[in-house]
Scaffold this motif. Structure first.
Motif, PDB file in Angstrom:
ATOM      1  N   ASP A 102       5.950   6.655  11.678  1.00 46.04           N
ATOM      2  CA  ASP A 102       5.951   8.093  11.949  1.00 46.04           C
ATOM      3  C   ASP A 102       6.505   8.851  10.744  1.00 46.04           C
ATOM      4  N   TYR A 103       6.740   8.128   9.665  1.00 48.94           N
ATOM      5  CA  TYR A 103       7.276   8.717   8.440  1.00 48.94           C
ATOM      6  C   TYR A 103       6.496   8.147   7.260  1.00 48.94           C
ATOM      7  N   THR A 104       6.559   8.848   6.151  1.00 48.93           N
ATOM      8  CA  THR A 104       5.886   8.369   4.944  1.00 48.93           C
ATOM      9  C   THR A 104       6.653   7.174   4.383  1.00 48.93           C
ATOM     10  N   LEU A 105       5.919   6.117   4.098  1.00 44.14           N
ATOM     11  CA  LEU A 105       6.518   4.925   3.504  1.00 44.14           C
ATOM     12  C   LEU A 105       6.722   5.158   2.012  1.00 44.14           C
ATOM     13  N   GLN A 106       7.739   4.519   1.446  1.00 39.82           N
ATOM     14  CA  GLN A 106       8.031   4.707   0.030  1.00 39.82           C
ATOM     15  C   GLN A 106       6.823   4.296  -0.814  1.00 39.82           C
ATOM     16  N   GLU A 107       6.429   5.192  -1.723  1.00 42.86           N
ATOM     17  CA  GLU A 107       5.278   4.933  -2.577  1.00 42.86           C
ATOM     18  C   GLU A 107       5.515   3.672  -3.407  1.00 42.86           C
ATOM     19  N   GLY A 108       4.522   2.795  -3.421  1.00 40.96           N
ATOM     20  CA  GLY A 108       4.620   1.563  -4.196  1.00 40.96           C
ATOM     21  C   GLY A 108       5.419   0.464  -3.522  1.00 40.96           C
ATOM     22  N   SER A 109       5.977   0.746  -2.339  1.00 41.38           N
ATOM     23  CA  SER A 109       6.764  -0.278  -1.647  1.00 41.38           C
ATOM     24  C   SER A 109       5.834  -1.223  -0.886  1.00 41.38           C
ATOM     25  N   LYS A 110       6.400  -2.317  -0.438  1.00 39.22           N
ATOM     26  CA  LYS A 110       5.668  -3.294   0.367  1.00 39.22           C
ATOM     27  C   LYS A 110       6.296  -3.340   1.752  1.00 39.22           C
ATOM     28  N   VAL A 111       5.484  -3.605   2.743  1.00 38.83           N
ATOM     29  CA  VAL A 111       5.947  -3.874   4.097  1.00 38.83           C
ATOM     30  C   VAL A 111       5.820  -5.373   4.281  1.00 38.83           C
ATOM     31  N   THR A 112       6.848  -5.991   4.835  1.00 35.08           N
ATOM     32  CA  THR A 112       6.811  -7.436   5.070  1.00 35.08           C
ATOM     33  C   THR A 112       6.735  -7.695   6.567  1.00 35.08           C
ATOM     34  N   VAL A 113       5.736  -8.485   6.965  1.00 36.29           N
ATOM     35  CA  VAL A 113       5.563  -8.886   8.356  1.00 36.29           C
ATOM     36  C   VAL A 113       5.921 -10.364   8.442  1.00 36.29           C
ATOM     37  N   THR A 114       6.822 -10.702   9.354  1.00 42.09           N
ATOM     38  CA  THR A 114       7.254 -12.089   9.500  1.00 42.09           C
ATOM     39  C   THR A 114       7.056 -12.547  10.942  1.00 42.09           C
ATOM     40  N   GLY A 120       7.636 -16.172  12.891  1.00 41.57           N
ATOM     41  CA  GLY A 120       8.157 -17.526  12.697  1.00 41.57           C
ATOM     42  C   GLY A 120       8.606 -17.695  11.252  1.00 41.57           C
ATOM     43  N   SER A 121       8.120 -18.733  10.601  1.00 40.28           N
ATOM     44  CA  SER A 121       8.506 -18.998   9.208  1.00 40.28           C
ATOM     45  C   SER A 121       7.522 -18.404   8.206  1.00 40.28           C
ATOM     46  N   ARG A 122       6.471 -17.713   8.682  1.00 43.26           N
ATOM     47  CA  ARG A 122       5.455 -17.143   7.801  1.00 43.26           C
ATOM     48  C   ARG A 122       5.711 -15.671   7.541  1.00 43.26           C
ATOM     49  N   SER A 123       5.583 -15.267   6.274  1.00 46.43           N
ATOM     50  CA  SER A 123       5.709 -13.851   5.908  1.00 46.43           C
ATOM     51  C   SER A 123       4.437 -13.396   5.209  1.00 46.43           C
ATOM     52  N   PHE A 124       4.093 -12.147   5.429  1.00 45.98           N
ATOM     53  CA  PHE A 124       2.884 -11.554   4.873  1.00 45.98           C
ATOM     54  C   PHE A 124       3.238 -10.206   4.257  1.00 45.98           C
ATOM     55  N   ALA A 125       2.718  -9.932   3.059  1.00 44.08           N
ATOM     56  CA  ALA A 125       2.978  -8.670   2.362  1.00 44.08           C
ATOM     57  C   ALA A 125       1.871  -7.671   2.664  1.00 44.08           C
ATOM     58  N   MET A 126       2.288  -6.434   2.900  1.00 41.21           N
ATOM     59  CA  MET A 126       1.344  -5.343   3.145  1.00 41.21           C
ATOM     60  C   MET A 126       1.576  -4.258   2.098  1.00 41.21           C
ATOM     61  N   PHE A 127       0.472  -3.669   1.623  1.00 43.83           N
ATOM     62  CA  PHE A 127       0.585  -2.520   0.727  1.00 43.83           C
ATOM     63  C   PHE A 127       0.657  -1.262   1.576  1.00 43.83           C
ATOM     64  N   THR A 128       1.278  -0.235   1.029  1.00 49.91           N
ATOM     65  CA  THR A 128       1.480   1.003   1.776  1.00 49.91           C
ATOM     66  C   THR A 128       0.644   2.139   1.202  1.00 49.91           C
ATOM     67  N   GLN A 129       0.272   3.043   2.095  1.00 48.99           N
ATOM     68  CA  GLN A 129      -0.398   4.280   1.712  1.00 48.99           C
ATOM     69  C   GLN A 129      -0.033   5.312   2.764  1.00 48.99           C
ATOM     70  N   GLY A 130       0.744   6.289   2.372  1.00 46.84           N
ATOM     71  CA  GLY A 130       1.185   7.300   3.320  1.00 46.84           C
ATOM     72  C   GLY A 130       2.074   6.700   4.393  1.00 46.84           C
ATOM     73  N   LYS A 131       1.615   6.788   5.642  1.00 45.98           N
ATOM     74  CA  LYS A 131       2.377   6.276   6.776  1.00 45.98           C
ATOM     75  C   LYS A 131       1.874   4.917   7.261  1.00 45.98           C
ATOM     76  N   SER A 132       0.915   4.326   6.562  1.00 41.18           N
ATOM     77  CA  SER A 132       0.296   3.083   7.014  1.00 41.18           C
ATOM     78  C   SER A 132       0.457   1.959   6.008  1.00 41.18           C
ATOM     79  N   ALA A 133       0.258   0.726   6.505  1.00 38.14           N
ATOM     80  CA  ALA A 133       0.306  -0.456   5.646  1.00 38.14           C
ATOM     81  C   ALA A 133      -0.725  -1.471   6.140  1.00 38.14           C
ATOM     82  N   TRP A 134      -1.367  -2.148   5.171  1.00 37.64           N
ATOM     83  CA  TRP A 134      -2.366  -3.174   5.441  1.00 37.64           C
ATOM     84  C   TRP A 134      -2.057  -4.395   4.585  1.00 37.64           C
ATOM     85  N   LEU A 135      -2.560  -5.550   4.995  1.00 40.22           N
ATOM     86  CA  LEU A 135      -2.316  -6.772   4.231  1.00 40.22           C
ATOM     87  C   LEU A 135      -2.835  -6.638   2.812  1.00 40.22           C
TER      88      LEU A 135
END
Length: 166
Positions: free
Chosen positions: A86-98, A100-115
């Protein structure tokens, strides 16, 4: 329950800035995951959606937070995970989805993030089906570290419900 689902659809429409989500209809509910669909210019879109059970730090106003997995047959998109804040994500930052023991990096654009690596989408979906909860770490445009825990109860049934989206 129907009122809560309608509210979630409306909140998702506001969060994504898309009027198509406002036209979405609730299809079914599977524990913590709802199933929705709408008609877009490129064909039918089906998606599953949930909200976090926990938001950290508790001192911040996070607003409405969502995690989606979409099927868009008219656009050749199958099981595309997306995080929406519901807020703008930091430009150039990554979102990490974890899960179990697996982590996945997502790129951000505005308020959204995709793998970052779309080839990992099936791996994240498989991990979600096998897991009990999913943690998402993000950084707000103001530089605040945020964290969310989503229950994965019902995700398999919800994803099965959109398997034949047409």
């Amino acid at each position: 329950m129907r009122g809560i689902i309608s509210s979630l659809i409306l909140l998702a429409a506001v969060a994504t800035g898309g009027s198509a989500f406002a036209q979405a209809k609730a299809v079914s509910q599977h524990n913590d995951w709802g199933v929705y669909s709408y008609q877009s210019d490129n064909g039918k879109v089906c998606y599953v959606m949930s909200v976090p059970k926990e938001k950290t730090p508790a001192s911040l106003n996070h607003g409405d937070i969502f995690f989606f997995v979409s099927q868009k047959p008219g656009q050749n998109v199958a099981y595309e995970p997306q995080f929406i804040a519901d807020y703008t994500l930091q430009e150039g930052s990554k979102v990490t989805v974890t899960v179990g023991s697996r982590s996945f990096a997502m790129f951000t654009q505005g308020k959204s993030a995709w793998l970052e690596n779309a080839a990992e989408e099936p791996q994240l979906v498989a991990a979600m089906k096998a897991g009990t909860d999913m943690k998402v770490a993000a950084k707000s445009g103001r530089g605040n570290d945020t964290g969310y825990t989503f229950s994965l109860s019902g995700i398999t049934a919800a994803l099965n419900a959109i398997q034949n989206c047409q």
